[in-house]
Design a protein around this motif. Structure first.
Motif, PDB file in Angstrom:
ATOM      1  N   LEU A 162     -23.230 -41.116 -24.349  1.00  0.00           N
ATOM      2  CA  LEU A 162     -21.847 -42.535 -23.922  1.00  0.00           C
ATOM      3  C   LEU A 162     -22.453 -43.331 -24.306  1.00  0.00           C
ATOM      4  O   LEU A 162     -21.669 -44.740 -24.149  1.00  0.00           O
ATOM      5  CB  LEU A 162     -21.416 -41.863 -23.254  1.00  0.00           C
ATOM      6  CG  LEU A 162     -20.983 -40.513 -22.728  1.00  0.00           C
ATOM      7  CD1 LEU A 162     -20.316 -40.528 -20.744  1.00  0.00           C
ATOM      8  CD2 LEU A 162     -19.478 -40.807 -23.720  1.00  0.00           C
ATOM      9  N   SER A 180     -13.566 -45.508 -20.949  1.00  0.00           N
ATOM     10  CA  SER A 180     -14.334 -46.195 -21.593  1.00  0.00           C
ATOM     11  C   SER A 180     -15.263 -48.118 -21.264  1.00  0.00           C
ATOM     12  O   SER A 180     -16.733 -48.052 -21.733  1.00  0.00           O
ATOM     13  CB  SER A 180     -13.605 -46.719 -23.075  1.00  0.00           C
ATOM     14  OG  SER A 180     -13.052 -47.326 -22.849  1.00  0.00           O
ATOM     15  N   TYR A 184     -17.862 -39.674 -26.342  1.00  0.00           N
ATOM     16  CA  TYR A 184     -16.178 -39.920 -26.168  1.00  0.00           C
ATOM     17  C   TYR A 184     -14.771 -38.726 -26.391  1.00  0.00           C
ATOM     18  O   TYR A 184     -14.677 -37.780 -25.466  1.00  0.00           O
ATOM     19  CB  TYR A 184     -15.472 -41.012 -26.557  1.00  0.00           C
ATOM     20  CG  TYR A 184     -16.369 -41.616 -26.274  1.00  0.00           C
ATOM     21  CD1 TYR A 184     -15.976 -43.531 -25.405  1.00  0.00           C
ATOM     22  CD2 TYR A 184     -17.968 -42.106 -26.524  1.00  0.00           C
ATOM     23  CE1 TYR A 184     -17.039 -44.584 -25.332  1.00  0.00           C
ATOM     24  CE2 TYR A 184     -18.645 -43.156 -25.914  1.00  0.00           C
ATOM     25  CZ  TYR A 184     -18.034 -44.040 -25.221  1.00  0.00           C
ATOM     26  OH  TYR A 184     -18.385 -45.493 -25.167  1.00  0.00           O
ATOM     27  N   SER A 219     -17.640 -50.106 -26.600  1.00  0.00           N
ATOM     28  CA  SER A 219     -17.295 -48.823 -25.339  1.00  0.00           C
ATOM     29  C   SER A 219     -15.473 -48.886 -26.002  1.00  0.00           C
ATOM     30  O   SER A 219     -14.684 -47.299 -26.061  1.00  0.00           O
ATOM     31  CB  SER A 219     -17.960 -49.062 -24.313  1.00  0.00           C
ATOM     32  OG  SER A 219     -17.636 -47.602 -23.824  1.00  0.00           O
ATOM     33  N   ASN A 220     -15.246 -49.474 -25.547  1.00  0.00           N
ATOM     34  CA  ASN A 220     -13.219 -49.758 -25.794  1.00  0.00           C
ATOM     35  C   ASN A 220     -13.134 -49.612 -27.068  1.00  0.00           C
ATOM     36  O   ASN A 220     -12.009 -48.590 -27.213  1.00  0.00           O
ATOM     37  CB  ASN A 220     -12.600 -51.317 -25.400  1.00  0.00           C
ATOM     38  CG  ASN A 220     -12.727 -51.104 -23.398  1.00  0.00           C
ATOM     39  OD1 ASN A 220     -12.605 -52.066 -22.921  1.00  0.00           O
ATOM     40  ND2 ASN A 220     -13.023 -49.680 -22.328  1.00  0.00           N
ATOM     41  N   HIS A 264     -22.546 -44.815 -27.644  1.00  0.00           N
ATOM     42  CA  HIS A 264     -21.166 -44.287 -28.292  1.00  0.00           C
ATOM     43  C   HIS A 264     -21.243 -43.917 -28.962  1.00  0.00           C
ATOM     44  O   HIS A 264     -20.731 -44.225 -30.417  1.00  0.00           O
ATOM     45  CB  HIS A 264     -21.491 -46.016 -28.574  1.00  0.00           C
ATOM     46  CG  HIS A 264     -21.133 -47.193 -27.816  1.00  0.00           C
ATOM     47  ND1 HIS A 264     -21.471 -46.926 -26.382  1.00  0.00           N
ATOM     48  CD2 HIS A 264     -20.493 -48.276 -28.094  1.00  0.00           C
ATOM     49  CE1 HIS A 264     -20.896 -48.381 -25.817  1.00  0.00           C
ATOM     50  NE2 HIS A 264     -20.797 -49.499 -26.784  1.00  0.00           N
ATOM     51  N   ALA A 272     -13.382 -46.016 -27.747  1.00  0.00           N
ATOM     52  CA  ALA A 272     -12.269 -44.924 -26.851  1.00  0.00           C
ATOM     53  C   ALA A 272     -11.226 -45.518 -27.561  1.00  0.00           C
ATOM     54  O   ALA A 272     -10.775 -43.764 -27.985  1.00  0.00           O
ATOM     55  CB  ALA A 272     -12.414 -45.600 -25.781  1.00  0.00           C
TER      56      ALA A 272
END
Length: 213
Positions: free
Chosen positions: A52, A162, A60, A192-193, A55, A196
């Protein structure tokens, strides 16, 4: 449909594993890419956490589709816990960023200090609501519908989950770190967004970056 997804290609799968007896399972393979559907079923939690942080989209997919879709996760409760936790962390971030202009209050200035904190809290809540509104609105207009997990509630949970890099702000409460670390944390949160959104909507990286931008 079960809602499970192959972590490699994102295709639907009927089951993640077949259990022959307690402790004796065989991981299912994806009918599309012929790979193991979800190797994280047999992995340690630390491996998932590392992926995670790196990334990796498959990590995810495991969390969003193969954990949250099992039905044992109370999304309503999880959503409120995430909202309250990240608002508190954002409030601390805002206080840390303005720490040079703010002094710890004496008894006589406690009221004015409380007003400053209250104003800061309002700004933090407004910024987060604005960000989530425009992000969700842009995603619904320019990206595909979420694959497998439908609805604004699941999408919000995915975005908030995220943002886990905000948890690194806790380290700033324990160890003295420069304020520039806040900017680094924000960059990791946004990146990270992006992953996601790419995983949830099954859209390209460029479009996901544009929506987050």
């Amino acid at each position: 449909t079960t809602g499970f997804r192959c972590v490699q290609c994102g295709s639907p799968v009927e089951a993640l594993y077949i259990q022959y007896s307690p402790g004796n399972i065989r991981l299912s393979k994806c009918g599309n890419c012929k790979s193991v559907a979800d190797e994280y079923v047999e992995c340690e939690m630390m491996i998932l956490v590392i992926d995670l942080i790196l990334h990796k989209p498959k990590a995810y997919r495991h969390v969003y589709f193969n954990v949250l879709s099992r039905g044992d996760a109370n999304l309503q409760s999880l959503l409120w816990k995430l909202v309250l936790t990240f608002i508190f962390l954002d409030l601390y971030k805002a206080w840390k960023w303005n720490a040079k202009q703010m002094e710890w209050p004496s008894t006589s200035s406690l009221t004015s200090f409380s007003l400053e904190i209250g104003t800061m809290l309002i700004h933090v809540v407004f910024r987060n609501i604005t960000f989530l509104y425009f992000l969700l609105h842009s995603a619904s207009k320019f990206l595909r519908e979420p694959a497998g997990l439908n609805g604004w509630k699941q999408m919000m949970v995915a975005i908030l989950l995220s943002s886990y890099f905000k948890m690194f702000l806790v380290a700033m409460m324990v160890w003295e770190m420069p304020s520039s670390m806040i900017f680094i944390v924000e960059i990791f949160v946004l990146s990270s967004n992006v992953v996601a959104i790419e995983v949830m909507t099954n859209s390209g990286m460029v479009k996901s970056i544009a929506v987050c931008g």
